[in-house]
Design a protein around this motif. Structure first.
Motif, PDB file in Angstrom:
ATOM      1  N   ASP A 417      83.798  36.229  49.178  1.00  0.00           N
ATOM      2  CA  ASP A 417      84.734  36.867  48.250  1.00  0.00           C
ATOM      3  C   ASP A 417      84.298  36.701  46.796  1.00  0.00           C
ATOM      4  OD1 ASP A 417      85.394  34.153  48.957  1.00  0.00           O
ATOM      5  OD2 ASP A 417      87.229  34.331  47.789  1.00  0.00           O
ATOM      6  N   ALA A 418      83.863  35.487  46.438  1.00  0.00           N
ATOM      7  CA  ALA A 418      83.505  35.260  45.036  1.00  0.00           C
ATOM      8  C   ALA A 418      82.251  36.040  44.669  1.00  0.00           C
ATOM      9  CB  ALA A 418      83.293  33.773  44.786  1.00  0.00           C
ATOM     10  N   VAL A 448      83.839  37.783  54.030  1.00  0.00           N
ATOM     11  CA  VAL A 448      84.479  36.547  54.494  1.00  0.00           C
ATOM     12  C   VAL A 448      85.254  36.013  53.290  1.00  0.00           C
ATOM     13  CG1 VAL A 448      84.049  34.197  55.311  1.00  0.00           C
ATOM     14  CG2 VAL A 448      82.709  36.092  56.215  1.00  0.00           C
ATOM     15  N   ASN A 450      87.450  33.768  52.042  1.00  0.00           N
ATOM     16  CA  ASN A 450      88.139  32.495  52.269  1.00  0.00           C
ATOM     17  C   ASN A 450      88.918  32.054  51.032  1.00  0.00           C
ATOM     18  OD1 ASN A 450      86.031  31.736  50.648  1.00  0.00           O
ATOM     19  ND2 ASN A 450      84.869  30.765  52.287  1.00  0.00           N
ATOM     20  N   ILE A 452      88.164  31.413  48.051  1.00  0.00           N
ATOM     21  CA  ILE A 452      87.599  30.387  47.185  1.00  0.00           C
ATOM     22  C   ILE A 452      86.087  30.627  47.072  1.00  0.00           C
ATOM     23  CG2 ILE A 452      87.153  28.719  49.065  1.00  0.00           C
ATOM     24  CD1 ILE A 452      88.114  26.538  47.048  1.00  0.00           C
ATOM     25  N   GLY A 453      85.538  30.260  45.948  1.00  0.00           N
ATOM     26  CA  GLY A 453      84.083  30.302  45.779  1.00  0.00           C
ATOM     27  C   GLY A 453      83.640  28.929  45.312  1.00  0.00           C
TER      28      GLY A 453
HETATM   29 MG   LIG Z   1      84.634  32.382  49.316  1.00  0.00          MG
END
Ligand SMILES: [Mg+2]
Ligand SMILES: Cc1ncc(C[n+]2csc(CCOP(=O)(O)OP(=O)(O)O)c2C)c(N)n1
Length: 1072
Positions: A417-418, A448, A450, A452-453
């Motif tokens: 995501d990041a 994916v 999640n 958070i990065g």
């Molecule tokens: Mg992530």
């Protein structure tokens, strides 16, 4: 009945005492409001033709009808007949039948009037009713457009506000999707409404009670799936998506598929759990929290395979990579486990960490019973950098398989995501997706997500509401889905595969999940995300959630789930035991682009000749100098006619300029069946208007002629394509393209060489080091316009020094001279850097790319002013059979005949030669200064340099360059010339191969690929690579520098300073 009678007939139905305004409203429809409607609220609004100027027309119609009922439209006939028979207002009118086919949801208003308000019985249509319908339409549309904002996407259930402070997440659902409810209240829930064409929630029903409409909309758009698609410009595509999510029962899954899904989840979960147990302190970037990724990818692959796809080219980051390799690609578990064991390598290459490695597997897809090919492209740590590479590789596969619509080869890109929102290369890659020569006909992206990065929350890492918003630029639909709802994920995967198959466009699956561990397994997430991780610790893994669900549904029993788990555990254990007996790891097991047959039977140290027959040169040059065959119909620009004429003059003189040298290299390869692809910004014409490979009809749009594509009837295809204005993505793409087929010459040209720095990651992480890390070869050519022409700091330097600094040859080691010295050097180095000064040499070096028995990247500093320099021409004599690429062009003028009298030997490279030669001539010192051009800078032509130095024993040695001293080739050349001149050097020959500390033998790459050439351990001296040794400073001759001083900027922006610098440089180089 005349007009007055018609009107009076209608007015007679108005209740006595009704005010005139109310009557008017009653007749033509007035302000809405349940309380203000005149009693009784009849349906006269359904006969609006009775108002205003229309009444004249009505009267005419009526008169015509009286005369002949058939002379008017059937609807008028019905109306007048009903009115004459005493029908109530609103009842006499019947809508004319449509000439078109009835549409899907077409329901005559009259026919639904009773359904609209059953409680009131036969209540006719009113403004209220219409407005209520419009409100319902608005609600439907709101769900479609904004339902995703309130969908239950997050398995953590953390209030989105905690993660993102942006407004949509804070909106109550009523505002998001039901703002039209102001005009409808809860009591309307049981009323039935006609469904508009823009929804499919009705299935076969044409009307539904409001509460059912809303329920179905919530099921479609606000449960585990959030669909973003209403920004798509195509109505057809929007309707297609609506139908895929709204149709009643469309998400239902049969029992067999549920069991398969559970089995796949079991493997996904079991794989990570096993690694966690066996290698608890090893980084593996596990998938825990997004185990659904494995079934999701498999579903996409199954579905696409059933739709005809045979090959999948995939790119992905670290997260879950090992799991994908094993459970999606079926890479042998032993290969994966040995990567954890800390073993030595048994073959060439420096290797890479396990979560960057690629793979290529061919296997049977059990669901469809078809053979498929799966490749995961190796990538560096640099997130998303592999995206364009995957696209290029995919495109090439499609191209060489004649898969012009992408039906057989599909690219799948996985993202974090990041990285997806943060890395600009994602955007650049999306912009290739619809370009004719770059499209892969749709990529399936899987994020994916999640949430958070590393340690950074989304609210700190992006400014867009979703991490996927970048995909909107190409109108790609985006399917957000809660990763803890496996069946919803499978539905989304099916739709994504179908979408790509139907529309050949990109699509995004956003798996909203969580990360159960820290960034990697040895990281502590509680330092930075304490609340999130408190929540995560309370969550059951998805495998448990789904197993419980299927057990409660009676689809599987608890015993069965355990059996499936145990069976997989046994497979893992067996592979683990087998891996323990391995003593080495092999980089060859991880090749992502095998070239089957390419190396077979070849002499690894023999290149085929690059010179060509004169007839071939003449034919290609003539074609290149000619107008299209239909010249009389094809209007060419006058300037181009002049260019073609001058080309024809050159053919007559048996010479070529730069453009023709390049063209004849391409043309001769095309003749030999080698595909040539030249890509980059404005390459068709050429930035400097010298190339003109595509001629444009001056009167007819899109009518073009490409001479090189029309040289011979059976030639290979020639692709020349202007690219998007991106270096990073386009260079990455061309690299990927070059990986598929070694029998193709793929070239990327920078607009100006310095722009290559925005593609630095592709250069550093892939091109320079790719073979070493991943034993993957490429013959990609970079054409980088380079040279100090007084054009300022930004258009002068391709940063030659950087390419040279990254070459892998040792400046302090003089390789053993032998007959195959040149080719051995080429095979040992990581890339070739050249700066040709003649078109003939360009011709040879390009052809040599294909003539070599292996592939190496070639970086060429290409000229600007030399493109038109009268001296920078080559004769056919330099290109015919028997000629070859000249690594250095030695002095051939008067100085060459005055060896003993030569006072200075100047080495230089590229365009500066012409300046030096002209100045030398002007100074009348042609017999006392020799100039040698270093055309191939890396690998360094030690043998020829030494030969040249020896030829002029009393000459002072000078390196002259136009670049500043801290740039250009100087720092590369200086130590190597010293090494070349050190006659006293003691070259120590080593054994066949270097033994590692434990005495294992490791193979070089050419031994691996050409085993037949290395049958025994007895080696000829010539093939023995030298051992490294400490340099001994040369005490014989010293190389002096003549060029610009050091500088922070590549070139001055001041023309006058530039001229002064050139003058100074020439003086320094030539003053005796
Ligand atoms: Mg992530
Ligand atoms: C271009 C680049 N910058 C920084 C990094 C360092 N890095 C590795 S993983 C990571 C976080 C990636 O987050 P995300 O894309 O959400 O993937 P996740 O690890 O959460 O699966 C970072 C910053 C990198 N690998 N590449």
């Amino acid at each position: 009945m005349n007009r007055a009678r018609v009107l009076s007939h209608l007015l007679s139905r108005v209740p006595p005492g009704t005010p005139v305004t109310a009557v008017r409203a009653w007749l033509i429809g007035g302000a809405r409001g349940k309380a203000s409607a005149p009693p009784p609220p009849t349906a006269l609004a359904a006969e609006p033709f009775l108002n205003g100027s229309s009444s004249n027309y009505v009267e005419e119609m009526y008169n015509a009808w009286l005369h002949d009922p058939k002379s008017v439209h059937q609807s008028w006939d019905t109306f007048f007949r009903n009115t004459s028979a005493g029908a109530q207002p609103g009842e006499a009118y019947m809508a004319p039948p449509s000439l078109a086919q009835p549409t899907r949801h077409h329901v005559p208003l009259s026919s639904i009037a009773p359904a609209i308000s059953p409680a009131v019985g036969r209540t006719p249509l009113t403004d209220n009713v219409i407005d209520d319908h419009l409100a319902v339409q608005g609600i439907i549309r709101a769900y479609q457009a904004r339902g995703h904002l309130i969908a239950a996407l997050d398995p953590l259930g953390i209030d989105r506000e905690a993660l993102s402070e942006r407004p949509p997440s804070t909106m109550p659902s009523r505002i998001v999707v039901r703002n039209y409810f102001d005009s409808i209240d809860e009591s309307d829930m049981d009323r039935s409404f006609k469904l508009p064409m823009s929804t499919f929630v009705g299935g076969n029903e044409k009307t539904l009670p409001l509460k059912e409409i809303i329920k179905r909309l919530e099921d479609a758009y606000c449960r585990s799936i959030g669909v973003e698609f209403m920004f798509i410009n195509s109505l057809e595509q929007c309707n297609w998506i609506r139908q895929k999510f709204e149709s009643p029962g469309i998400m239902a899954m049969n029992q067999q598929d549920k069991r398969l899904l559970l089995a796949r989840l079991t493997r996904s979960h079991g794989f990570e759990a096993f690694l966690a147990r066996k290698f608890s302190s090893e980084k593996r970037f596990g998938l825990e929290g997004c185990e659904i990724l494995i079934p999701a990818m498999k579903q996409v692959i199954d579905r696409s395979t059933s739709l005809g796809v045979e090959s999948f080219v995939m790119g992905m980051p670290h997260r879950g990579r090992l799991n994908v390799l094993s459970n999606v690609c079926r890479k042998p578990l032993e290969h994966i486990f040995t990567q954890f064991a800390g073993l030595d390598t048994g073959d060439e290459g420096s290797g890479d960490v396990k979560y960057h490695l690629g793979t290529y597997q061919e296997r049977l897809n059990r669901v469809t019973n078809k053979n498929i090919r799966l490749a995961i492209v190796a990538n560096p740590s640099h997130l998303e950098a592999v995206d364009p590479v995957v696209q290029g590789k995919t495109r090439a596969e499609q191209f060489y398989h004649g898969d012009s619509e992408g039906n057989k080869v599909l690219s799948i890109l996985l993202h974090g995501d990041a990285a997806f929102s943060g890395q600009g290369i994602v955007y650049e890659t999306f912009h290739l997706s619809e370009l004719p020569e770059y499209t892969t006909h749709g990529t399936i992206h899987v994020v994916v997500n999640n949430q958070i990065g590393f340690t950074t929350d989304p609210r700190m890492s992006r400014s867009s509401p979703y991490c996927t918003d970048v995909a909107r630029v190409v109108n790609a639909p985006i399917f957000h889905v809660n990763a803890d709802d496996p069946e919803a994920v499978m539905h989304v995967c099916n739709v994504a595969a179908d979408w790509r198959h139907t529309f050949h466009k990109d699509v995004v699956i956003d798996l909203v999940c969580y990360r159960r561990n820290g960034h990697n397994e040895v990281d502590e997430p509680m330092f930075t995300q304490p609340l999130m991780y408190n929540r995560i610790r309370k969550l059951k893994p998805v495998i448990e959630l789904y197993a419980d669900k299927l057990i409660s549904e009676g689809v599987v029993s608890a015993e069965e789930t355990k059996e499936v788990r145990d069976r997989y555990e046994k497979i893992l254990e067996e592979a683990f035991t087998a891996a323990k007996s391995e003593t080495r790891v092999f980089n060859k097991h991880w090749i992502d682009s095998p070239w089957s047959g390419f190396f077979e039977g070849k002499d690894p140290l023999r290149a085929t000749p690059t010179g060509v027959h004169e007839d071939t040169l003449t034919h290609i040059c003539k074609r290149f100098a000619s107008a299209p065959p239909n010249a009389s119909d094809f209007v060419i620009h006058r300037g181009l006619q002049r260019i073609l004429s001058s080309r024809m003059e050159m053919v007559k003189a048996r010479t070529v300029d730069w453009a023709m040298g390049e063209a004849v290299a391409f043309g001769s390869l095309l003749k030999e069946g080698v595909h040539v692809r030249l890509s980059g910004q404005d390459v068709e014409r050429g930035t400097f208007s010298h190339r003109h490979h595509v001629l444009h009809h001056q009167k007819v749009d899109k009518s073009q002629y490409n001479a090189l594509a029309n040289l011979y009837p059976d030639q290979a295809p020639y692709t020349v394509c202007n690219s998007s204005l991106s270096e990073y993505a386009v260079l990455g793409f061309e690299l990927g393209f070059s990986m598929t087929n070694p029998n193709a010459l793929v070239l990327w040209e920078a607009q100006f060489g310095d722009f290559n720095n925005t593609a630095q990651c592709i250069i550093d992480q892939f091109i320079s080091s790719g073979q070493s890390k991943w034993i993957r070869q490429t013959g990609l050519v970079l054409l980088l316009p380079h040279g100090m022409e007084g054009m300022g700091p930004e258009h002068s330097s391709s940063r030659l020094e950087r390419f040279l600094q990254m070459t892998s040859d040792d400046p302090d080691v003089l390789p053993a001279f032998s007959s195959d010295f040149a080719i051995r050097q080429l095979s040992d180095i990581n890339w070739i850097v050249a700066n040709c000064s003649t078109p003939g040499n360009l011709f040879h070096v390009l052809r040599r790319q294909i003539a070599l028995p292996f592939r190496k990247p070639l970086i060429i500093m290409t000229p600007k002013s030399l493109l038109r320099h009268p001296e920078a021409k080559s004769s056919f004599d330099d290109m015919v059979e028997g000629t070859e690429f000249q690594r250095i062009i030695p002095e051939a003028g008067p100085a060459a005949k005055n060896e003993a009298g030569v006072k200075r030997l100047i080495f230089c490279s590229g365009k500066v030669y012409y300046d030096l030669a002209a100045a030398r001539k002007e100074a009348g010192i042609e017999d006392s200064i020799a100039i040698a051009r270093v055309e191939q800078i890396a690998p360094f032509p030690y043998d020829l340099i030494k030969q040249e130095c020896d030829k002029y024993p009393d000459a002072e040695l000078v390196w002259s360059q136009e670049e500043h001293k801290n740039m250009g080739a100087w720092s590369y050349i200086q130590p190597r010339i010293a090494t070349a001149l050190n006659h006293e050097r003691h070259i120590v020959k080593c054994d066949k191969v270097a033994n590692d500390s434990e005495g294992h033998e490791s193979q070089s790459w050419y031994e691996y690929w050409f085993p037949w050439a290395f049958p025994t351990s007895s080696q000829t001296e010539a093939s023995i690579p030298p051992k490294r040794e400490t340099p001994i400073a040369s005490d014989t001759r010293v190389l002096r520098y003549a060029g610009r001083p050091v500088s922070a900027s590549p070139a001055t922006g001041n023309k006058k300073t530039h001229t002064r610098e050139v003058k100074q440089l020439l003086e320094d180089a030539l003053a005796l």
